[in-house]
Design a protein around this motif. Structure first.
Motif, PDB file in Angstrom:
ATOM      1  N   THR A  70      54.226  48.785  41.510  1.00 20.47           N
ATOM      2  CA  THR A  70      52.805  48.459  41.649  1.00 20.47           C
ATOM      3  C   THR A  70      52.009  48.972  40.456  1.00 20.47           C
ATOM      4  O   THR A  70      51.104  48.286  39.974  1.00 20.47           O
ATOM      5  CB  THR A  70      52.223  49.042  42.954  1.00 20.47           C
ATOM      6  N   ILE A  71      52.355  50.165  39.977  1.00 25.58           N
ATOM      7  CA  ILE A  71      51.637  50.719  38.822  1.00 25.58           C
ATOM      8  C   ILE A  71      51.882  49.870  37.575  1.00 25.58           C
ATOM      9  O   ILE A  71      50.940  49.524  36.849  1.00 25.58           O
ATOM     10  CB  ILE A  71      52.037  52.186  38.589  1.00 25.58           C
ATOM     11  N   LEU A  72      53.131  49.535  37.318  1.00 23.22           N
ATOM     12  CA  LEU A  72      53.445  48.720  36.137  1.00 23.22           C
ATOM     13  C   LEU A  72      52.798  47.348  36.212  1.00 23.22           C
ATOM     14  O   LEU A  72      52.286  46.833  35.205  1.00 23.22           O
ATOM     15  CB  LEU A  72      54.960  48.592  35.972  1.00 23.22           C
ATOM     16  N   THR A  73      52.798  46.761  37.391  1.00 24.90           N
ATOM     17  CA  THR A  73      52.157  45.457  37.549  1.00 24.90           C
ATOM     18  C   THR A  73      50.648  45.567  37.345  1.00 24.90           C
ATOM     19  O   THR A  73      50.033  44.683  36.731  1.00 24.90           O
ATOM     20  CB  THR A  73      52.474  44.869  38.929  1.00 24.90           C
ATOM     21  N   SER A  74      50.036  46.648  37.841  1.00 24.86           N
ATOM     22  CA  SER A  74      48.599  46.849  37.623  1.00 24.86           C
ATOM     23  C   SER A  74      48.281  46.985  36.139  1.00 24.86           C
ATOM     24  O   SER A  74      47.290  46.424  35.655  1.00 24.86           O
ATOM     25  CB  SER A  74      48.122  48.098  38.362  1.00 24.86           C
ATOM     26  N   ILE A  75      49.122  47.715  35.410  1.00 26.35           N
ATOM     27  CA  ILE A  75      48.922  47.861  33.965  1.00 26.35           C
ATOM     28  C   ILE A  75      49.054  46.513  33.268  1.00 26.35           C
ATOM     29  O   ILE A  75      48.248  46.167  32.396  1.00 26.35           O
ATOM     30  CB  ILE A  75      49.916  48.888  33.392  1.00 26.35           C
ATOM     31  N   MET A  76      50.054  45.720  33.663  1.00 23.45           N
ATOM     32  CA  MET A  76      50.231  44.401  33.053  1.00 23.45           C
ATOM     33  C   MET A  76      49.050  43.486  33.359  1.00 23.45           C
ATOM     34  O   MET A  76      48.614  42.722  32.496  1.00 23.45           O
ATOM     35  CB  MET A  76      51.541  43.770  33.525  1.00 23.45           C
ATOM     36  N   ILE A  77      48.517  43.571  34.568  1.00 21.96           N
ATOM     37  CA  ILE A  77      47.355  42.757  34.933  1.00 21.96           C
ATOM     38  C   ILE A  77      46.147  43.155  34.083  1.00 21.96           C
ATOM     39  O   ILE A  77      45.427  42.287  33.571  1.00 21.96           O
ATOM     40  CB  ILE A  77      47.045  42.879  36.437  1.00 21.96           C
ATOM     41  N   MET A  78      45.920  44.466  33.907  1.00 28.53           N
ATOM     42  CA  MET A  78      44.790  44.923  33.091  1.00 28.53           C
ATOM     43  C   MET A  78      44.935  44.463  31.645  1.00 28.53           C
ATOM     44  O   MET A  78      43.967  44.003  31.026  1.00 28.53           O
ATOM     45  CB  MET A  78      44.667  46.443  33.148  1.00 28.53           C
ATOM     46  N   LYS A  79      46.134  44.554  31.084  1.00 26.46           N
ATOM     47  CA  LYS A  79      46.343  44.113  29.705  1.00 26.46           C
ATOM     48  C   LYS A  79      46.161  42.607  29.577  1.00 26.46           C
ATOM     49  O   LYS A  79      45.596  42.126  28.590  1.00 26.46           O
ATOM     50  CB  LYS A  79      47.727  44.541  29.224  1.00 26.46           C
ATOM     51  N   ALA A  80      46.616  41.861  30.569  1.00 21.08           N
ATOM     52  CA  ALA A  80      46.435  40.412  30.535  1.00 21.08           C
ATOM     53  C   ALA A  80      44.956  40.042  30.621  1.00 21.08           C
ATOM     54  O   ALA A  80      44.506  39.104  29.949  1.00 21.08           O
ATOM     55  CB  ALA A  80      47.215  39.761  31.676  1.00 21.08           C
ATOM     56  N   GLU A  81      44.188  40.772  31.425  1.00 13.98           N
ATOM     57  CA  GLU A  81      42.754  40.504  31.513  1.00 13.98           C
ATOM     58  C   GLU A  81      42.053  40.804  30.197  1.00 13.98           C
ATOM     59  O   GLU A  81      41.178  40.050  29.767  1.00 13.98           O
ATOM     60  CB  GLU A  81      42.132  41.328  32.641  1.00 13.98           C
ATOM     61  N   LYS A  82      42.431  41.904  29.541  1.00 13.31           N
ATOM     62  CA  LYS A  82      41.838  42.230  28.240  1.00 13.31           C
ATOM     63  C   LYS A  82      42.170  41.158  27.211  1.00 13.31           C
ATOM     64  O   LYS A  82      41.305  40.740  26.435  1.00 13.31           O
ATOM     65  CB  LYS A  82      42.336  43.590  27.753  1.00 13.31           C
ATOM     66  N   LEU A  83      43.418  40.710  27.197  1.00 10.86           N
ATOM     67  CA  LEU A  83      43.823  39.658  26.268  1.00 10.86           C
ATOM     68  C   LEU A  83      43.069  38.369  26.551  1.00 10.86           C
ATOM     69  O   LEU A  83      42.604  37.693  25.634  1.00 10.86           O
ATOM     70  CB  LEU A  83      45.338  39.427  26.359  1.00 10.86           C
ATOM     71  N   HIS A  84      42.905  38.049  27.833  1.00  8.06           N
ATOM     72  CA  HIS A  84      42.167  36.846  28.204  1.00  8.06           C
ATOM     73  C   HIS A  84      40.723  36.921  27.718  1.00  8.06           C
ATOM     74  O   HIS A  84      40.178  35.946  27.200  1.00  8.06           O
ATOM     75  CB  HIS A  84      42.208  36.661  29.716  1.00  8.06           C
ATOM     76  N   LYS A  85      40.091  38.081  27.862  1.00  8.91           N
ATOM     77  CA  LYS A  85      38.709  38.241  27.412  1.00  8.91           C
ATOM     78  C   LYS A  85      38.611  38.106  25.898  1.00  8.91           C
ATOM     79  O   LYS A  85      37.679  37.474  25.389  1.00  8.91           O
ATOM     80  CB  LYS A  85      38.158  39.596  27.860  1.00  8.91           C
ATOM     81  N   LYS A  86      39.559  38.676  25.157  1.00  9.93           N
ATOM     82  CA  LYS A  86      39.542  38.564  23.702  1.00  9.93           C
ATOM     83  C   LYS A  86      39.693  37.112  23.274  1.00  9.93           C
ATOM     84  O   LYS A  86      38.983  36.637  22.386  1.00  9.93           O
ATOM     85  CB  LYS A  86      40.665  39.399  23.084  1.00  9.93           C
TER      86      LYS A  86
END
Length: 107
Positions: A81-97
């Protein structure tokens, strides 16, 4: 040697189970953002989600370790769950960029 491989496979399956649990909740959150929910609807969704998670994890524990709760399974679910949460946060940041970059190009 066979037992170590089996324990590693249980840990990997627990990582996947934790990731699936986190991704399903993320989907629920996305649906809540798209469709307005009342407080009662949110509470019912959460109750159904947690009951589903309990059943899903019980079945996973039953299939992987014959129903005995082992520390590596619990650790695997938590890390998944922690690793998936980190991947989701990084994907959201990339999407915003990407969104901001494309918005500047078309302005």
């Amino acid at each position: 040697m066979y037992e170590i491989r089996q324990e590693v496979m249980v840990f990997i399956l627990a990582l996947l189970a934790g990731g699936i649990v986190r991704l399903v909740y993320r989907v629920i959150v996305c649906v809540r953002r798209m469709i307005r929910h009342t407080r009662l609807a949110v509470e019912i969704e959460d109750l159904v989600y947690w009951l589903g998670v309990a059943v899903y994890l019980f079945v996973q524990i039953y299939h992987t370790s014959d129903g005995s709760i082992r520390w590596n399974f619990v650790l695997g679910v938590v890390l998944g769950t922690i690793l998936t949460s980190i991947m989701i946060m990084k994907a959201e940041k990339l999407h915003k960029k990407i969104y901001i970059w494309r918005r500047k190009d078309f302005s």
